[in-house]
Design a protein around this motif. Structure first.
Motif, PDB file in Angstrom:
ATOM      1  N   GLY A  60       8.375   2.138  33.081  1.00 56.36           N
ATOM      2  CA  GLY A  60       7.177   1.949  33.128  1.00 56.36           C
ATOM      3  C   GLY A  60       7.872   3.848  33.357  1.00 56.36           C
ATOM      4  N   PRO A  61       6.442   4.823  34.513  1.00 57.19           N
ATOM      5  CA  PRO A  61       6.952   6.250  35.618  1.00 57.19           C
ATOM      6  C   PRO A  61       8.044   6.032  36.039  1.00 57.19           C
ATOM      7  CG  PRO A  61       4.539   5.196  34.984  1.00 57.19           C
ATOM      8  CD  PRO A  61       5.232   4.476  34.848  1.00 57.19           C
ATOM      9  N   ARG A  62       8.239   4.775  36.595  1.00 57.48           N
ATOM     10  CA  ARG A  62       9.308   4.347  37.586  1.00 57.48           C
ATOM     11  C   ARG A  62      10.440   3.563  37.231  1.00 57.48           C
ATOM     12  NH1 ARG A  62       5.867   4.013  43.334  1.00 57.48           N
ATOM     13  NH2 ARG A  62       4.878   2.332  41.483  1.00 57.48           N
ATOM     14  N   SER A  63      10.491   3.343  36.482  1.00 58.84           N
ATOM     15  CA  SER A  63      11.265   1.948  35.979  1.00 58.84           C
ATOM     16  C   SER A  63      11.739   2.510  34.643  1.00 58.84           C
ATOM     17  CB  SER A  63      10.742   1.012  36.309  1.00 58.84           C
ATOM     18  OG  SER A  63       9.294   0.616  35.436  1.00 58.84           O
ATOM     19  N   LEU A  64      12.971   1.789  34.131  1.00 57.96           N
ATOM     20  CA  LEU A  64      13.614   1.880  33.193  1.00 57.96           C
ATOM     21  C   LEU A  64      13.590   0.126  32.706  1.00 57.96           C
ATOM     22  CD1 LEU A  64      17.025   3.216  34.038  1.00 57.96           C
ATOM     23  CD2 LEU A  64      15.257   4.633  32.678  1.00 57.96           C
ATOM     24  N   PRO A  65      13.175   0.631  30.849  1.00 63.01           N
ATOM     25  CA  PRO A  65      13.299  -0.782  30.352  1.00 63.01           C
ATOM     26  C   PRO A  65      14.476  -1.902  31.021  1.00 63.01           C
ATOM     27  CG  PRO A  65      13.335   0.813  29.016  1.00 63.01           C
ATOM     28  CD  PRO A  65      13.764   1.720  29.900  1.00 63.01           C
ATOM     29  N   ARG A  66      14.640  -3.439  30.949  1.00 65.39           N
ATOM     30  CA  ARG A  66      15.456  -4.362  30.993  1.00 65.39           C
ATOM     31  C   ARG A  66      15.132  -4.964  29.993  1.00 65.39           C
ATOM     32  NH1 ARG A  66      15.622  -5.970  36.602  1.00 65.39           N
ATOM     33  NH2 ARG A  66      14.423  -4.125  37.886  1.00 65.39           N
ATOM     34  N   GLN A  67      16.756  -5.550  29.778  1.00 65.32           N
ATOM     35  CA  GLN A  67      17.289  -6.427  28.308  1.00 65.32           C
ATOM     36  C   GLN A  67      16.139  -7.520  28.147  1.00 65.32           C
ATOM     37  OE1 GLN A  67      21.826  -7.627  28.985  1.00 65.32           O
ATOM     38  NE2 GLN A  67      21.563  -5.117  28.270  1.00 65.32           N
ATOM     39  N   GLN A  68      16.371  -7.747  27.372  1.00 59.93           N
ATOM     40  CA  GLN A  68      15.255  -8.944  27.314  1.00 59.93           C
ATOM     41  C   GLN A  68      15.987  -9.965  27.478  1.00 59.93           C
ATOM     42  OE1 GLN A  68      12.781  -8.597  23.324  1.00 59.93           O
ATOM     43  NE2 GLN A  68      13.662 -11.559  23.613  1.00 59.93           N
ATOM     44  N   SER A  69      16.576 -10.460  27.850  1.00 62.42           N
ATOM     45  CA  SER A  69      17.716 -11.469  28.683  1.00 62.42           C
ATOM     46  C   SER A  69      17.185 -11.711  29.650  1.00 62.42           C
ATOM     47  CB  SER A  69      18.884 -11.711  27.779  1.00 62.42           C
ATOM     48  OG  SER A  69      19.703 -10.704  28.561  1.00 62.42           O
ATOM     49  N   THR A  70      17.021 -10.592  30.518  1.00 61.84           N
ATOM     50  CA  THR A  70      16.416 -10.269  31.702  1.00 61.84           C
ATOM     51  C   THR A  70      14.845 -10.561  31.837  1.00 61.84           C
ATOM     52  OG1 THR A  70      18.704  -8.701  32.383  1.00 61.84           O
ATOM     53  CG2 THR A  70      16.489  -8.983  34.408  1.00 61.84           C
ATOM     54  N   VAL A  71      14.127 -10.071  30.927  1.00 62.89           N
ATOM     55  CA  VAL A  71      12.851 -10.559  31.213  1.00 62.89           C
ATOM     56  C   VAL A  71      12.791 -11.990  30.732  1.00 62.89           C
ATOM     57  CG1 VAL A  71      10.548  -9.893  29.417  1.00 62.89           C
ATOM     58  CG2 VAL A  71      11.834  -8.298  30.689  1.00 62.89           C
ATOM     59  N   TRP A  72      13.111 -12.415  29.935  1.00 66.55           N
ATOM     60  CA  TRP A  72      12.781 -13.926  30.201  1.00 66.55           C
ATOM     61  C   TRP A  72      13.833 -14.456  31.164  1.00 66.55           C
ATOM     62  CZ3 TRP A  72      13.078 -16.037  24.577  1.00 66.55           C
ATOM     63  CH2 TRP A  72      12.307 -15.478  23.731  1.00 66.55           C
ATOM     64  N   LEU A  73      14.904 -14.310  31.675  1.00 70.13           N
ATOM     65  CA  LEU A  73      14.744 -14.988  33.145  1.00 70.13           C
ATOM     66  C   LEU A  73      14.136 -14.609  33.779  1.00 70.13           C
ATOM     67  CD1 LEU A  73      17.499 -16.810  34.328  1.00 70.13           C
ATOM     68  CD2 LEU A  73      18.417 -14.339  34.886  1.00 70.13           C
ATOM     69  N   TYR A  74      13.133 -13.353  34.090  1.00 75.63           N
ATOM     70  CA  TYR A  74      12.367 -13.317  35.701  1.00 75.63           C
ATOM     71  C   TYR A  74      11.304 -14.586  35.105  1.00 75.63           C
ATOM     72  CZ  TYR A  74      15.566 -10.020  37.782  1.00 75.63           C
ATOM     73  OH  TYR A  74      16.126  -9.030  38.530  1.00 75.63           O
ATOM     74  N   LEU A  75      10.932 -13.959  34.111  1.00 72.59           N
ATOM     75  CA  LEU A  75       9.952 -14.665  34.772  1.00 72.59           C
ATOM     76  C   LEU A  75      10.251 -16.451  34.120  1.00 72.59           C
ATOM     77  CD1 LEU A  75       6.921 -14.477  34.390  1.00 72.59           C
ATOM     78  CD2 LEU A  75       6.641 -14.056  31.762  1.00 72.59           C
ATOM     79  N   ASN A  76      10.469 -16.834  33.550  1.00 73.88           N
ATOM     80  CA  ASN A  76      10.625 -18.211  33.106  1.00 73.88           C
ATOM     81  C   ASN A  76      11.354 -18.927  34.710  1.00 73.88           C
ATOM     82  OD1 ASN A  76      10.669 -18.644  30.277  1.00 73.88           O
ATOM     83  ND2 ASN A  76      12.396 -18.297  29.939  1.00 73.88           N
ATOM     84  N   GLU A  77      11.857 -18.230  35.597  1.00 74.22           N
ATOM     85  CA  GLU A  77      12.328 -18.245  36.451  1.00 74.22           C
ATOM     86  C   GLU A  77      11.615 -18.628  38.110  1.00 74.22           C
ATOM     87  OE1 GLU A  77      15.096 -20.565  37.477  1.00 74.22           O
ATOM     88  OE2 GLU A  77      16.108 -20.020  35.594  1.00 74.22           O
ATOM     89  N   ALA A  78      10.026 -17.621  37.229  1.00 78.20           N
ATOM     90  CA  ALA A  78       9.324 -16.937  38.472  1.00 78.20           C
ATOM     91  C   ALA A  78       7.593 -18.261  38.252  1.00 78.20           C
ATOM     92  CB  ALA A  78       8.817 -15.773  38.342  1.00 78.20           C
TER      93      ALA A  78
END
Length: 217
Positions: free
Chosen positions: A145-163
């Protein structure tokens, strides 16, 4: 004639094109003999190199499967959804077939991207407002986004799965993430830290939950 040939291990995939004179004869055959011969010739690339340079003559086949034997007219397309299930039932590689059809210009990929399927499954069961905020947060994680860099897909999956467990619990009480309090987040994290076996999971869910709830404020 063989226009293109793909080879991997014991598998070969060939795109064969008949010349104008031979195409005029196709109505007399279920499979034109020249086309069948070219298919057998394509198999020669699968012979083990350790056997050296030898001449092989195919004597027969255990099984021959013919898909879409009818003539494909100009403008026709073959969809991913049409070939996926039949090929998987036969334990055949969908990707190989899709590659040839795409090279021929008659393939339409109407499959749903794996990320979209996964995201829809993860958001299922959440309150609509919470699901919308979680989806927006997940896409920003993946795309940046405007103030953030893209995360690796594995990180995205991990964050939402754990949340997800926390989001499901809050969906029973709240309509939007902005209603979630600091105490709600700390209470959830304490339940994780309270079990030694789940300590490693807490290290992951902490950043995910805190990032998600902070973004919704």
């Amino acid at each position: 004639m063989t226009d293109r040939l793909w080879h991997r291990g014991s598998e070969a995939l060939s795109h064969i094109v008949l010349g104008p004179a031979l195409r005029a004869e196709t109505d007399r055959h279920r499979v034109h003999p020249v086309l069948l011969e070219a298919c057998f010739l394509a198999l020669t690339v699968t012979y083990p190199e350790k056997l050296g340079r030898r001449t092989y003559v195919p004597l027969g086949a255990d099984r021959i499967r013919i898909d879409r034997p009818h003539r494909i007219r100009r403008g026709d397309v073959i969809r991913h959804s049409e070939i996926f299930t039949p090929l998987r039932v036969l334990d055949l590689r969908v990707g190989h077939t899709a590659t040839v059809l795409e090279e021929m210009g008659i393939f339409l990929d109407d499959s749903e991207p794996s990320f979209e399927r996964w995201l829809a499954e993860r958001l299922d069961g959440l309150a609509p407002g919470i699901a919308a905020e979680a989806e927006r947060w997940t896409r920003v994680l993946r795309d940046g986004g405007p103030r953030s860099l893209p995360r690796q897909q594995s990180t995205v999956w991990l964050y939402l799965n754990e949340a997800r467990p926390a989001l499901l619990g809050w969906s029973d009480r709240y309509d939007h993430l902005r209603e979630v309090t600091r105490e709600d987040v700390l209470t959830h994290l304490k339940t994780l830290h309270g079990h030694t076996a789940e300590a490693n999971s807490a290290l992951c869910v902490g950043p995910g939950v805190l990032s998600l709830t902070h973004g919704a404020k």
